[in-house]
Design an enzyme around this catalytic site. Structure first.
Site, PDB file in Angstrom:
ATOM      1  N   GLU A  85      59.984  88.802  60.101  1.00  0.00           N
ATOM      2  CA  GLU A  85      61.364  89.254  59.865  1.00  0.00           C
ATOM      3  C   GLU A  85      61.669  90.643  60.430  1.00  0.00           C
ATOM      4  OE1 GLU A  85      62.092  88.710  55.658  1.00  0.00           O
ATOM      5  OE2 GLU A  85      61.895  86.538  55.818  1.00  0.00           O
ATOM      6  N   ASN A 135      57.812  85.722  63.276  1.00  0.00           N
ATOM      7  CA  ASN A 135      58.450  84.721  62.407  1.00  0.00           C
ATOM      8  C   ASN A 135      59.733  85.324  61.834  1.00  0.00           C
ATOM      9  OD1 ASN A 135      58.132  82.185  60.876  1.00  0.00           O
ATOM     10  ND2 ASN A 135      57.762  83.481  59.073  1.00  0.00           N
ATOM     11  N   HIS A 149      65.039  78.110  56.367  1.00  0.00           N
ATOM     12  CA  HIS A 149      65.518  77.983  54.986  1.00  0.00           C
ATOM     13  C   HIS A 149      66.997  77.608  55.071  1.00  0.00           C
ATOM     14  CE1 HIS A 149      61.854  79.534  53.216  1.00  0.00           C
ATOM     15  NE2 HIS A 149      61.869  80.525  54.078  1.00  0.00           N
ATOM     16  N   GLU A 198      58.940  77.368  57.578  1.00  0.00           N
ATOM     17  CA  GLU A 198      59.196  77.508  56.129  1.00  0.00           C
ATOM     18  C   GLU A 198      60.328  76.588  55.699  1.00  0.00           C
ATOM     19  OE1 GLU A 198      59.641  81.641  54.950  1.00  0.00           O
ATOM     20  OE2 GLU A 198      58.061  82.296  56.307  1.00  0.00           O
ATOM     21  N   ASP A 237      62.941  74.411  54.021  1.00  0.00           N
ATOM     22  CA  ASP A 237      63.518  73.838  52.798  1.00  0.00           C
ATOM     23  C   ASP A 237      65.032  73.775  53.007  1.00  0.00           C
ATOM     24  OD1 ASP A 237      64.205  76.548  52.322  1.00  0.00           O
ATOM     25  OD2 ASP A 237      62.700  76.793  50.760  1.00  0.00           O
TER      26      ASP A 237
HETATM   27  C1  XIL Z   1      58.523  84.034  49.290  1.00  0.00           C
HETATM   28  C2  XIL Z   1      57.654  83.258  48.314  1.00  0.00           C
HETATM   29  O1  XIL Z   1      57.961  81.891  48.428  1.00  0.00           O
HETATM   30  C3  XIL Z   1      57.914  83.732  46.893  1.00  0.00           C
HETATM   31  O2  XIL Z   1      56.993  83.126  45.992  1.00  0.00           O
HETATM   32  C4  XIL Z   1      57.789  85.261  46.811  1.00  0.00           C
HETATM   33  O3  XIL Z   1      58.146  85.691  45.519  1.00  0.00           O
HETATM   34  C5  XIL Z   1      58.658  85.923  47.847  1.00  0.00           C
HETATM   35  O4  XIL Z   1      58.338  85.424  49.139  1.00  0.00           O
HETATM   36  N1  XIL Z   1      60.391  84.339  54.021  1.00  0.00           N
HETATM   37  C6  XIL Z   1      59.033  84.483  54.084  1.00  0.00           C
HETATM   38  C7  XIL Z   1      58.188  84.112  52.928  1.00  0.00           C
HETATM   39  O5  XIL Z   1      58.515  84.806  55.163  1.00  0.00           O
HETATM   40  O6  XIL Z   1      57.025  84.891  52.825  1.00  0.00           O
HETATM   41  C8  XIL Z   1      58.966  84.188  51.636  1.00  0.00           C
HETATM   42  O7  XIL Z   1      58.140  83.677  50.600  1.00  0.00           O
HETATM   43  C9  XIL Z   1      60.259  83.409  51.745  1.00  0.00           C
HETATM   44  C10 XIL Z   1      61.134  83.990  52.826  1.00  0.00           C
END
Ligand code: XIL
Length: 353
Positions: free
Chosen positions: A169, A210, A246, A274, A276
């Site tokens: 990020e 990422n 996401h 990631e 969802d």
């Molecule tokens: C999130 C986890 O899922 C949570 O359990 C934690 O509290 C916070 O981080 N982007 C990312 C991940 O790169 O590492 C994050 O994961 C979600 C957003």
């Protein structure tokens, strides 16, 4: 055996052997109809390297969960959801704690799954000794090198280790660099510092940047492409770009394929890292149907681009999804529900390959 007799026999099975009925969250909501053994097996048959999931240590005591996590051919890749982050691995300067991270790496090894390391440098889940240490550029460079080198080096040479999200990020939505302790102290130089260190620590691991909101065309994706070009022109190792993905039900970007192709044309691979797809609760049959379409759209976009190597779910069940705590009022983002029952989204993944 005659068909009617067979039907009667099968119908009696749960009674005779006390097989529990499949739990359902809400009997009015639709479930999955796909009759397949494993998503990873389908991904492999479709030419992808893996279909995987994030997981977290505290989830591994739930045997209903681990039965799916470890089912042959269901998940071919694991990402540690939290336990490889900076606060978990170097909570005090120079003091490394790998117990939880090792548990995830060992899980991957023992089930023949690939590991995506996550992550070396990120503005969140950073211990205060890093954020509030008032380090100068030289000091912070050494700190990044020691952290990334030790972390990546720990899993180097293991068969399971596929890649690392070395930088997580780095960009704002408008394409500018995110202001955090790394950028504020070192400018964009912290990115090559971290990438070079990770590559030196494990030359076989693919090194990734990422981020989110770079999945479709737009200012942030353009900035990430420019960053890839700059890094490549400077000879900095960069093997892949992770598209977090996401997403929101009904709002999946329409330019996934073109965007991935543009990244691949720069000489990097891409991965959905990631995935969802959340909705405003409560879930309804219509939202679950749209979610199924959306999962299918994302999978088939990766399928359409040869350089998209694989897909990682950001955990596979609503029971352990991070969405409700991070986006209040939203949830139901995963392909398995709270009771670990497959949702229509599962069918969407199958259909996408
Ligand atoms: C999130 C986890 O899922 C949570 O359990 C934690 O509290 C916070 O981080 N982007 C990312 C991940 O790169 O590492 C994050 O994961 C979600 C957003």
């Amino acid at each position: 055996m005659q068909r009617s007799l067979l039907t009667a026999f099968v119908a009696l099975l749960p009674v005779v052997f006390a097989i529990p009925a499949t739990p359902v969250a809400d009997a009015n909501l639709p479930g999955s109809t796909a009759n397949v053994a494993g998503l990873h097996a389908i991904a492999r048959a479709a030419g992808k390297l893996y279909l995987g999931t994030a997981t977290d240590n505290n989830e591994l005591t739930n045997t209903q969960y681990t039965a799916i996590l470890e089912a042959p051919n269901m998940f071919g890749q694991i990402t540690a959801e939290n336990s490889m982050k900076w606060d978990a691995t170097e909570p005090e300067q120079g003091v490394f704690t790998f117990t939880l991270a090792d548990q995830i790496a060992n899980l991957a090894t023992s089930h023949g799954q690939l590991l995506r390391g996550h992550n070396c440098v990120w503005h969140q889940q950073l211990p205060s000794w890093v954020t509030a240490g008032n380090f100068n550029a030289n000091q912070l460079t050494s700190i990044i090198q020691n952290h990334c080198g030790t972390l990546v080096g720990r899993y180097a040479g293991r068969v399971c280790t596929y890649s690392w999200d070395v930088v997580n990020e780095p960009l704002n939505d408008d394409g500018s660099f995110r202001s955090d302790v790394f950028f504020n102290t070192l400018g964009e130089n912290y990115i090559p510092i971290a990438l070079r260190t990770a590559k030196a620590a494990d030359p076989h691991a693919k090194v990734y940047i990422n981020d989110f909101n770079i999945e479709g065309l737009g200012a942030k994706a353009t900035a990430m492409k420019n960053l890839v070009r700059t890094l490549k022109s400077q000879g900095v190792p960069i093997d892949g770009i992770g598209l977090q993905s996401h997403f929101i039900v009904g709002e999946v970007p329409t330019t996934l394929v073109q965007n991935m192709q543009e990244f691949v044309a720069l000489g990097v691979e891409v991965a959905i890292t990631e995935l969802d797809i959340r909705m405003t609760l409560p879930e309804t049959a219509a939202l679950l149907e749209q979610q199924k379409q959306d999962y299918q759209t994302v999978i088939s976009a990766c399928q359409a681009v040869q350089g998209c190597v694989g897909i990682t779910l950001w955990d596979f069940t609503d029971k352990f999804s991070f969405i409700p705590s991070t986006f209040p009022g939203q949830g139901a983002a995963c392909p398995w529900d709270q009771n670990l029952v497959r949702k229509p989204a599962f069918d969407g993944i199958v259909a996408g390959f």
